[in-house]
Each structure stands twice: as C-alpha cells, then as structure tokens.
Design an enzyme around this catalytic site. Structure first.
Site, PDB file in Angstrom:
ATOM      1  N   GLY A 126       0.865  -1.177   0.000  1.00 43.83           N
ATOM      2  CA  GLY A 126       0.000   0.000   0.000  1.00 43.83           C
ATOM      3  C   GLY A 126       0.900   1.224   0.000  1.00 43.83           C
ATOM      4  O   GLY A 126       1.226   1.762  -1.060  1.00 43.83           O
ATOM      5  N   ILE A 331     -22.137  19.176  16.781  1.00 42.03           N
ATOM      6  CA  ILE A 331     -23.033  20.343  16.867  1.00 42.03           C
ATOM      7  C   ILE A 331     -24.497  19.913  16.690  1.00 42.03           C
ATOM      8  O   ILE A 331     -25.395  20.433  17.339  1.00 42.03           O
ATOM      9  CB  ILE A 331     -22.603  21.418  15.842  1.00 42.03           C
ATOM     10  CG1 ILE A 331     -21.284  22.042  16.313  1.00 42.03           C
ATOM     11  CG2 ILE A 331     -23.675  22.484  15.641  1.00 42.03           C
ATOM     12  CD1 ILE A 331     -20.579  22.900  15.305  1.00 42.03           C
ATOM     13  N   GLU A 357      -4.745   7.806  -1.953  1.00 42.62           N
ATOM     14  CA  GLU A 357      -3.741   8.567  -2.721  1.00 42.62           C
ATOM     15  C   GLU A 357      -2.523   8.880  -1.836  1.00 42.62           C
ATOM     16  O   GLU A 357      -1.922   9.948  -1.944  1.00 42.62           O
ATOM     17  CB  GLU A 357      -4.339   9.853  -3.303  1.00 42.62           C
ATOM     18  CG  GLU A 357      -5.642   9.586  -4.010  1.00 42.62           C
ATOM     19  CD  GLU A 357      -5.631   9.837  -5.504  1.00 42.62           C
ATOM     20  OE1 GLU A 357      -6.527   9.342  -6.169  1.00 42.62           O
ATOM     21  OE2 GLU A 357      -4.721  10.496  -5.996  1.00 42.62           O
TER      22      GLU A 357
HETATM   23  N1  COS Z   1       7.392  11.898 -10.016  1.00 43.56           N
HETATM   24  C1  COS Z   1       8.232  11.238 -10.826  1.00 43.56           C
HETATM   25  N2  COS Z   1       9.099  10.313 -10.373  1.00 43.56           N
HETATM   26  C2  COS Z   1       9.123  10.075  -9.055  1.00 43.56           C
HETATM   27  C3  COS Z   1       8.279  10.736  -8.137  1.00 43.56           C
HETATM   28  C4  COS Z   1       7.383  11.692  -8.679  1.00 43.56           C
HETATM   29  N3  COS Z   1       6.555  12.361  -7.888  1.00 43.56           N
HETATM   30  N4  COS Z   1       8.500  10.275  -6.895  1.00 43.56           N
HETATM   31  C5  COS Z   1       9.450   9.366  -7.006  1.00 43.56           C
HETATM   32  N5  COS Z   1       9.843   9.223  -8.312  1.00 43.56           N
HETATM   33  C6  COS Z   1      10.888   8.368  -8.840  1.00 43.56           C
HETATM   34  C7  COS Z   1      12.179   8.680  -8.117  1.00 43.56           C
HETATM   35  O1  COS Z   1      12.876   9.749  -8.767  1.00 43.56           O
HETATM   36  C8  COS Z   1      12.933   7.388  -8.224  1.00 43.56           C
HETATM   37  O2  COS Z   1      13.539   7.240  -9.498  1.00 43.56           O
HETATM   38  P1  COS Z   1      15.143   7.342  -9.705  1.00 43.56           P
HETATM   39  O3  COS Z   1      15.702   6.268  -8.841  1.00 43.56           O
HETATM   40  O4  COS Z   1      15.311   7.144 -11.170  1.00 43.56           O
HETATM   41  O5  COS Z   1      15.500   8.713  -9.219  1.00 43.56           O
HETATM   42  C9  COS Z   1      11.833   6.344  -8.147  1.00 43.56           C
HETATM   43  O6  COS Z   1      10.626   7.005  -8.527  1.00 43.56           O
HETATM   44  C10 COS Z   1      11.688   5.752  -6.763  1.00 43.56           C
HETATM   45  O7  COS Z   1      11.425   6.788  -5.863  1.00 43.56           O
HETATM   46  P2  COS Z   1      11.671   6.658  -4.284  1.00 43.56           P
HETATM   47  O8  COS Z   1      13.055   6.109  -4.060  1.00 43.56           O
HETATM   48  O9  COS Z   1      11.325   7.960  -3.671  1.00 43.56           O
HETATM   49  O10 COS Z   1      10.611   5.509  -3.901  1.00 43.56           O
HETATM   50  P3  COS Z   1      10.169   4.940  -2.495  1.00 43.56           P
HETATM   51  O11 COS Z   1      10.024   3.495  -2.610  1.00 43.56           O
HETATM   52  O12 COS Z   1      11.078   5.466  -1.414  1.00 43.56           O
HETATM   53  O13 COS Z   1       8.680   5.489  -2.321  1.00 43.56           O
HETATM   54  C11 COS Z   1       6.933   6.923  -1.555  1.00 43.56           C
HETATM   55  C12 COS Z   1       8.353   6.768  -2.130  1.00 43.56           C
HETATM   56  C13 COS Z   1       6.796   6.419  -0.134  1.00 43.56           C
HETATM   57  C14 COS Z   1       6.701   8.423  -1.562  1.00 43.56           C
HETATM   58  C15 COS Z   1       5.918   6.221  -2.486  1.00 43.56           C
HETATM   59  O14 COS Z   1       6.049   4.830  -2.402  1.00 43.56           O
HETATM   60  C16 COS Z   1       4.487   6.596  -2.212  1.00 43.56           C
HETATM   61  O15 COS Z   1       4.024   7.669  -2.607  1.00 43.56           O
HETATM   62  N6  COS Z   1       3.735   5.692  -1.527  1.00 43.56           N
HETATM   63  C17 COS Z   1       2.326   5.836  -1.341  1.00 43.56           C
HETATM   64  C18 COS Z   1       1.620   5.149  -2.443  1.00 43.56           C
HETATM   65  C19 COS Z   1       0.264   5.713  -2.634  1.00 43.56           C
HETATM   66  O16 COS Z   1       0.052   6.891  -2.656  1.00 43.56           O
HETATM   67  N7  COS Z   1      -0.671   4.806  -2.819  1.00 43.56           N
HETATM   68  C20 COS Z   1      -2.014   5.174  -3.068  1.00 43.56           C
HETATM   69  C21 COS Z   1      -2.453   4.474  -4.286  1.00 43.56           C
HETATM   70  S1  COS Z   1      -3.789   5.246  -5.052  1.00 43.56           S
HETATM   71  S2  COS Z   1      -5.267   5.126  -3.796  1.00 43.56           S
END
Ligand code: COS
Length: 377
Positions: A126, A331, A357
C-alpha cells in the site's frame, strides 16, 4: 474565483441539487452508483475537464477542476472521486501515451461514456508502492499478467485501467504501466469491498490470471511505471484535497445553519461561545485548506508543480474534512448521529480521504524529504 469558475460552480450546484442530492441517502444505503448520472456530468463537460479539446476535453486548468470537484463533493464525495480518478487516468494517457493510445482511449473517457481507473495498490504493498508483486512476463507480442490489485476505486464500473505490474527487478525500477481493458481474457473482478463510506463508489479487487496484454498497451517503456504512478499521484493528491475541502465546506454550512435554528436554554445554540469558537475554527480550517489546494493547483497549471505543496494540500484538507465533519456531528448532537441528517454520512465519507492517494503519514514523509533536500543545500 474567476468568472468562469463561478459559472462552473453555479452550474454544478444546480445540477447536483436537482439530480444528486435527492437520491443520496437512498443510494448510499443501497450502494448504488448511477452510470447515467455520471454520463450526464460528462455531457456537461465535467468528466474530461483538463484534457485538450483535441481528445474531447474542455482544455481547462487544474484550478478549474478543483473548483468543480469541490462543488460536486458537497453533494456526493463518491461522484467527485469517480471523476477525480477517471481524470487522473486520462492525464496519465495524455502525458505518457503514444498518439495512437490517446486517440484510442481518451475520447470515451473525456466524454464520460466510459470511466477510467488506476491500479497501484496490492494487499502487501500500500504505502510501500514499489514493493508490488503483480508480474508482467514478456512473451511474443505482449505480456502475461498475474496477480491481484486491491482497493481499486471504480473497479468493475471502469472500462480502462492503468495497471502497474513488475516486468523486471525488485523495487521501483522494475515496474511498468499497462493499459488494461475491461473484458480482456484472464482479467476478472474480485470481491466488492464493504466500506464505512464512499458507498456509492464501488471499490473492487482486480484479478489477473494469465492475462495476455498486447505490447501496444505498455505505457512508454519497461521500468517506467513507478514514475507514471508517482507523477499521477502528484496531481491526484491536489484533487483529493479539493474534494475534502468541498465536503468540509458542506459540513460547516449544515452545522452553522442548524446551530442558528436549534434552541436550548431559550436561545439558539449558535449563541453559546463554546460552539462559536468551534465553528470559527472549522471555518478557518476550511479556508486554509482551500487556499493550499488552490495554490498547489495554480503552481501545477503554471508549469511549476510543487510536490511538497501538493502533499501539504492533501494532508491539511483531508485532516480538516475529518475534523470538521466530526465537529458537525457534535453540533447536531443526537440527531447528527442518525441518518435523519446527512452529517453522519459526511463523517463516514471523510475518513478514507486521509488514507487514499497516499496516507497522510506518507504525505508527511514526502514533505519531510523535501524539507531535508531544501535545508541540506
Ligand atoms: N514523479 C516522478 N518520479 C518520481 C516521483 C514523482 N513524484 N516520486 C518518485 N519518483 C521516482 C524517483 O525519482 C525514483 O527514481 P530514480 O531512482 O530514477 O530517481 C523512483 O521514482 C523511486 O522513488 P523513491 O526512491 O522515492 O521511492 P520509495 O520506494 O522510497 O517510495 C513513496 C516513495 C513512499 C513516496 C511512495 O512509495 C508513495 O508515494 N507511496 C504511497 C503510495 C500511494 O500513494 N498509494 C495510493 C495508491 S492510489 S489510492
């Protein structure tokens, strides 16, 4: 708000009051999504607002979209969310699709004839989205998908799904994004979730069992899927913020009106300072949420998206929706806890906004990462 936004808002208020509001209680109870209602919103242009006119969209801004979603959310978070996710699907296709992919899938989505959905989450991934396990194995002419996607908004009612699956190594770099169509062989729906809120919007599992997906349904290239998903969420988080703001505004409206009418100890309960302070806090939180959402949308529209601000907008607006809807129930007192008034539904609809999200804890992770970067330079 500019003239066009005011016009959109008024048009939507009229439409929702006449067509959504009268059914909401009954539909919430029956978990009934009205496809014809969604299509009517499409005929008015609201299901493809930000897409170029060339693909049937209205060519409007994210700020305009946020105004519209906020207004719809005052009447139904479920329809607002269906539009938000379908618009996110369109944005992905528009940003990362080939001309052929755009021409094939976008017109039916922008017009509201079809609904789009986004499938990233799985039962064991997730928040840790990069840990997903659904596989897409390369074969002659395409890929074979196996795995299950969870908590998919519009699962079962959508026709086009953007599905993230693993084509390579562990982690973010091994993920690819595919366009999957309802009815593809080997693609079926799992159980429909029984939820606390968002009852009109169906949430389902997507099940892939040796599902063959032609090569031309891959978005960009292999390994690009995580970027597709994250870039989509950067926008999706702003629109979720706008939905939360609309919901909170409606709860505030209802609470203030009720407190002016309801009498105890021979005076309107509004006159008690305890309640005045509560409502002043509610109004302040709603206004700050709206300002944050609008600023994040404006920056995106100006071509200078600010991920930190988008996360702050989602965090602030959804926490506000939870707090303000809970206070609205308070309320109203005893009747607020019953289905006689809609505030109990508002409170149920607010909760998952703090989860979808990206949970609000994930928003804080992204905000903190950004702070670290800023202050380390
Ligand atoms: N736009 C474009 N690329 C992105 C980005 C963004 N906003 N965020 C991260 N990336 C890229 C990074 O640049 C990285 O690529 P490079 O290694 O080539 O630089 C790659 O994606 C991995 O990014 P990162 O190392 O930050 O990944 P993590 O596994 O640490 O995850 C979080 C980051 C926790 C922020 C992410 O997993 C997340 O948003 N999790 C929540 C998921 C979510 O929202 N789920 C809801 C689903 S819809 S209901």
């Amino acid at each position: 708000m500019n003239e066009l936004q005011l016009e959109l808002k008024n048009q939507l208020a009229k439409f929702c009051l006449a067509n959504i509001e009268p059914h909401m209680e009954e539909d919430d109870h029956a978990e009934n999504f009205r496809k014809d209602l969604f299509q009517q919103l499409g005929e008015l242009g609201f299901t493809g607002m930000t897409l170029p006119e060339q693909y049937g969209g209205m060519g409007l801004s994210y700020e305009d979209l946020c105004v519209a979603l906020s207004e719809i959310a005052k009447y139904s978070v479920s329809y607002a969310v269906t539009i938000s996710v379908s618009t996110m699907t369109q944005a992905i296709l528009n940003e990362f699709g080939t001309e052929k992919q755009k021409e094939t899938y976008l017109p039916a989505l922008t017009s509201g004839e079809e609904i789009g959905a986004f499938a990233l989450s799985e039962s064991h991934s997730g928040s840790d989205a990069a840990g997903l396990k659904t596989t897409a194995k390369k074969v002659e002419g395409g890929y074979i998908l196996n795995g299950t996607k969870m908590w998919i908004t519009s699962g079962g009612i959508a026709k086009t799904y953007i599905v993230m699956a693993r084509t390579g190594e562990e982690g973010a770099k091994g993920i690819s994004a595919f366009i999957i169509r309802d009815g593809m062989e080997g693609f079926s729906y799992g159980k429909k979730e029984k939820k606390m809120g968002w009852k009109v919007s169906p949430t389902r599992e997507l099940v892939f069992e040796n599902c063959f997906v032609p090569e031309e349904n891959l978005l960009r290239e292999e390994g690009f899927g995580f970027k597709v998903a994250m870039a989509a969420l950067d926008k999706g988080r702003i629109t979720i913020g706008s939905i939360a703001t609309g919901l909170a505004q409606r709860a505030l409206d209802e609470a203030v009106k009720y407190s002016l009418e309801r009498k105890q100890f021979n005076r309107a309960i509004f006159d008690f300072q305890g309640l005045q302070f509560m409502m002043a806090d509610m109004a302040t939180d709603v206004e700050s949420s709206r300002l944050l959402v609008t600023e994040a949308a404006k920056l995106y529209d100006a071509g200078t998206p600010n991920q930190k601000l988008a996360c702050m907008a989602k965090l602030k607006a959804t926490d506000t929706a939870m707090k303000v809807t809970t206070d609205a129930v308070q309320i109203f007192g005893g009747v607020g806890y019953t289905t006689e008034y809609p505030v109990e539904r508002f409170m149920r609809d607010a909760k998952v906004l703090q989860i979808v999200e990206g949970t609000n804890q994930i928003q804080k992770v992204v905000i903190a990462r950004s702070l670290k970067k800023e202050y380390s330079n």
